[in-house]
Motif scaffolding. Structure first.
Motif, PDB file in Angstrom:
ATOM      1  N   PHE A  40     -15.178 -40.498  42.222  1.00 23.52           N
ATOM      2  CA  PHE A  40     -15.915 -41.700  42.584  1.00 23.52           C
ATOM      3  C   PHE A  40     -15.823 -42.787  41.520  1.00 23.52           C
ATOM      4  CE2 PHE A  40     -17.774 -38.571  45.352  1.00 23.52           C
ATOM      5  CZ  PHE A  40     -17.895 -39.267  46.540  1.00 23.52           C
ATOM      6  N   LEU A  41     -15.590 -42.415  40.273  1.00 27.33           N
ATOM      7  CA  LEU A  41     -15.579 -43.381  39.186  1.00 27.33           C
ATOM      8  C   LEU A  41     -14.173 -43.725  38.704  1.00 27.33           C
ATOM      9  CD1 LEU A  41     -18.556 -41.881  37.200  1.00 27.33           C
ATOM     10  CD2 LEU A  41     -18.584 -43.930  38.608  1.00 27.33           C
ATOM     11  N   LYS A  42     -13.161 -43.154  39.338  1.00 30.06           N
ATOM     12  CA  LYS A  42     -11.774 -43.317  38.910  1.00 30.06           C
ATOM     13  C   LYS A  42     -11.357 -44.780  38.815  1.00 30.06           C
ATOM     14  CE  LYS A  42      -7.174 -41.696  40.148  1.00 30.06           C
ATOM     15  NZ  LYS A  42      -6.411 -40.933  41.130  1.00 30.06           N
ATOM     16  N   ASN A  43     -11.706 -45.566  39.809  1.00 31.81           N
ATOM     17  CA  ASN A  43     -11.296 -46.966  39.844  1.00 31.81           C
ATOM     18  C   ASN A  43     -12.409 -47.925  39.447  1.00 31.81           C
ATOM     19  OD1 ASN A  43      -8.712 -46.269  40.760  1.00 31.81           O
ATOM     20  ND2 ASN A  43      -9.470 -46.086  42.846  1.00 31.81           N
ATOM     21  N   ILE A  58     -32.655 -37.237  33.311  1.00 32.26           N
ATOM     22  CA  ILE A  58     -31.879 -38.455  33.518  1.00 32.26           C
ATOM     23  C   ILE A  58     -30.422 -38.110  33.249  1.00 32.26           C
ATOM     24  CG2 ILE A  58     -31.422 -40.807  32.738  1.00 32.26           C
ATOM     25  CD1 ILE A  58     -34.318 -40.903  31.756  1.00 32.26           C
ATOM     26  N   LEU A  59     -29.550 -38.497  34.166  1.00 37.35           N
ATOM     27  CA  LEU A  59     -28.114 -38.312  33.998  1.00 37.35           C
ATOM     28  C   LEU A  59     -27.473 -39.686  34.152  1.00 37.35           C
ATOM     29  CD1 LEU A  59     -25.821 -36.313  33.586  1.00 37.35           C
ATOM     30  CD2 LEU A  59     -25.765 -35.963  36.037  1.00 37.35           C
ATOM     31  N   VAL A  60     -26.789 -40.134  33.118  1.00 40.08           N
ATOM     32  CA  VAL A  60     -26.179 -41.458  33.096  1.00 40.08           C
ATOM     33  C   VAL A  60     -24.668 -41.295  33.010  1.00 40.08           C
ATOM     34  CG1 VAL A  60     -26.020 -43.649  31.857  1.00 40.08           C
ATOM     35  CG2 VAL A  60     -28.173 -42.393  31.879  1.00 40.08           C
ATOM     36  N   SER A  61     -23.956 -42.056  33.831  1.00 38.87           N
ATOM     37  CA  SER A  61     -22.510 -42.063  33.798  1.00 38.87           C
ATOM     38  C   SER A  61     -22.064 -43.482  33.466  1.00 38.87           C
ATOM     39  CB  SER A  61     -21.948 -41.628  35.148  1.00 38.87           C
ATOM     40  OG  SER A  61     -20.552 -41.578  35.087  1.00 38.87           O
ATOM     41  N   ASN A  62     -21.333 -43.644  32.370  1.00 41.86           N
ATOM     42  CA  ASN A  62     -20.927 -44.951  31.877  1.00 41.86           C
ATOM     43  C   ASN A  62     -19.408 -45.017  31.795  1.00 41.86           C
ATOM     44  OD1 ASN A  62     -20.849 -47.450  30.606  1.00 41.86           O
ATOM     45  ND2 ASN A  62     -21.249 -46.592  28.591  1.00 41.86           N
ATOM     46  N   VAL A  63     -18.841 -46.164  32.174  1.00 41.04           N
ATOM     47  CA  VAL A  63     -17.402 -46.401  32.056  1.00 41.04           C
ATOM     48  C   VAL A  63     -17.214 -47.440  30.950  1.00 41.04           C
ATOM     49  CG1 VAL A  63     -15.298 -47.103  33.257  1.00 41.04           C
ATOM     50  CG2 VAL A  63     -17.116 -45.941  34.520  1.00 41.04           C
ATOM     51  N   VAL A  69     -14.731 -42.120  31.210  1.00 37.03           N
ATOM     52  CA  VAL A  69     -16.081 -41.988  31.758  1.00 37.03           C
ATOM     53  C   VAL A  69     -16.881 -41.077  30.831  1.00 37.03           C
ATOM     54  CG1 VAL A  69     -17.472 -41.276  33.723  1.00 37.03           C
ATOM     55  CG2 VAL A  69     -15.204 -42.240  34.115  1.00 37.03           C
ATOM     56  N   VAL A  70     -18.073 -41.519  30.456  1.00 30.32           N
ATOM     57  CA  VAL A  70     -18.959 -40.742  29.587  1.00 30.32           C
ATOM     58  C   VAL A  70     -20.224 -40.432  30.376  1.00 30.32           C
ATOM     59  CG1 VAL A  70     -20.279 -40.729  27.447  1.00 30.32           C
ATOM     60  CG2 VAL A  70     -18.071 -41.891  27.536  1.00 30.32           C
ATOM     61  N   ARG A  71     -20.600 -39.155  30.418  1.00 30.39           N
ATOM     62  CA  ARG A  71     -21.822 -38.733  31.102  1.00 30.39           C
ATOM     63  C   ARG A  71     -22.791 -38.166  30.080  1.00 30.39           C
ATOM     64  NH1 ARG A  71     -17.603 -37.426  33.050  1.00 30.39           N
ATOM     65  NH2 ARG A  71     -16.826 -38.246  34.988  1.00 30.39           N
TER      66      ARG A  71
END
Length: 79
Positions: A40-43, A58-63, A69-71
């Motif tokens: 889902f975060l590839k593009n 809390i789970l955060v996913s940052n590009v 991608v950092v989770r």
């Protein structure tokens, strides 16, 4: 915690012992929500941030840059 050791299971066990957990999470963990998986975060554009949370997690996913991608998982005791 390091990304090799942190899972939702470990964080839950530590929460029962009243230990707060925070650390980066690998993308191949089974308990990672589908919306935060690499497919889902590839593009995604750099600067994209997605959140998933419950009462004490809390789970955060940052590009931060293209292709990276950092989770981060944080589980805390709610008083």
């Amino acid at each position: 915690m390091d990304r090799k050791f942190i899972t939702m299971f470990v964080a839950t066990k530590l929460l029962k012992e009243k230990v707060t957990t925070i650390g980066t999470m690998r993308s191949d963990r089974r308990d990672l929500p589908t919306e935060l998986r690499p497919v889902f975060l590839k593009n995604s554009q750099p600067g994209t941030v997605r959140y998933a949370f419950t009462e004490n997690t809390i789970l955060v996913s940052n590009v931060p840059k293209k292709g990276k991608v950092v989770r981060v998982l944080a589980r805390n005791i709610v008083t």
